[in-house]
Motif scaffolding. Sequence first.
Motif, mmCIF file in Angstrom:
data_model
loop_
_atom_site.group_PDB
_atom_site.id
_atom_site.type_symbol
_atom_site.label_atom_id
_atom_site.label_comp_id
_atom_site.label_asym_id
_atom_site.label_seq_id
_atom_site.Cartn_x
_atom_site.Cartn_y
_atom_site.Cartn_z
ATOM 1 N N ARG A 259 -9.470 7.047 -3.485
ATOM 2 C CA ARG A 259 -10.098 5.833 -2.978
ATOM 3 C C ARG A 259 -10.373 4.859 -4.119
ATOM 4 O O ARG A 259 -11.084 5.189 -5.057
ATOM 5 N N GLU B 170 -12.740 -1.296 2.124
ATOM 6 C CA GLU B 170 -12.759 0.167 2.241
ATOM 7 C C GLU B 170 -13.736 0.814 1.265
ATOM 8 O O GLU B 170 -14.290 1.871 1.551
ATOM 9 N N SER B 171 -13.923 0.195 0.115
ATOM 10 C CA SER B 171 -14.829 0.776 -0.885
ATOM 11 C C SER B 171 -16.247 0.219 -0.780
ATOM 12 O O SER B 171 -17.077 0.471 -1.651
ATOM 13 N N TYR C 67 -8.825 -3.055 0.037
ATOM 14 C CA TYR C 67 -9.431 -2.056 -0.854
ATOM 15 C C TYR C 67 -10.920 -2.355 -1.078
ATOM 16 O O TYR C 67 -11.733 -1.443 -1.136
ATOM 17 N N ARG D 206 0.838 -1.203 0.000
ATOM 18 C CA ARG D 206 0.000 0.000 0.000
ATOM 19 C C ARG D 206 0.878 1.260 0.000
ATOM 20 O O ARG D 206 0.617 2.207 -0.744
#
Length: 163
Positions: free
Chosen positions: A151, A121-122, A118, A89
């Motif tokens: 993002r 988080e999305s 990811y 990351r």
Amino acid sequence: MQRLILMRHAKAEASAPGGDVDRALSERGLRDAAAMGRALAARGLKPDMALVSGARRTRQTWDQASDHFGDVEVRVSDNLYNASADVLRRAVEASEEEAGCLLLIAHNPGVHQLAVEYLIESAASPSVLDKMSGGFPTGAAAVFTVNVAGRPSYEGWLTPEAF
């Protein structure tokens, strides 16, 4: 960065005299890496920067796939060898201002863990999370669109078996 491609190296030989870092791609791995390069390029997924682990199998994966991308800035780093999701990351974030489409080629479990992070988080759908829960096979790539706030959101999943 508008797009991020996380890719695991293609299938490697079981061992090498020089140790794990020197493991080469198998014949299948060579074919799969080239097929993934063709598949990514055919979908318009052509990176302008690639971050590649210094291990032999990741460099060979890049060499096979890159024939289909044109001019790409390549950064090979030993720090990406068997790196954790956190290290991967940080490498992505350090390069995000320099690339429109960034390709990272590294190793499991780090690549898989970063992709899942990811997705979480999305707020990816349960079906997408299910797809990724089965693991991250050799040669596979997870593609993310990155918004202006940086993002990532899930765009697609490619595996060599599909080609």
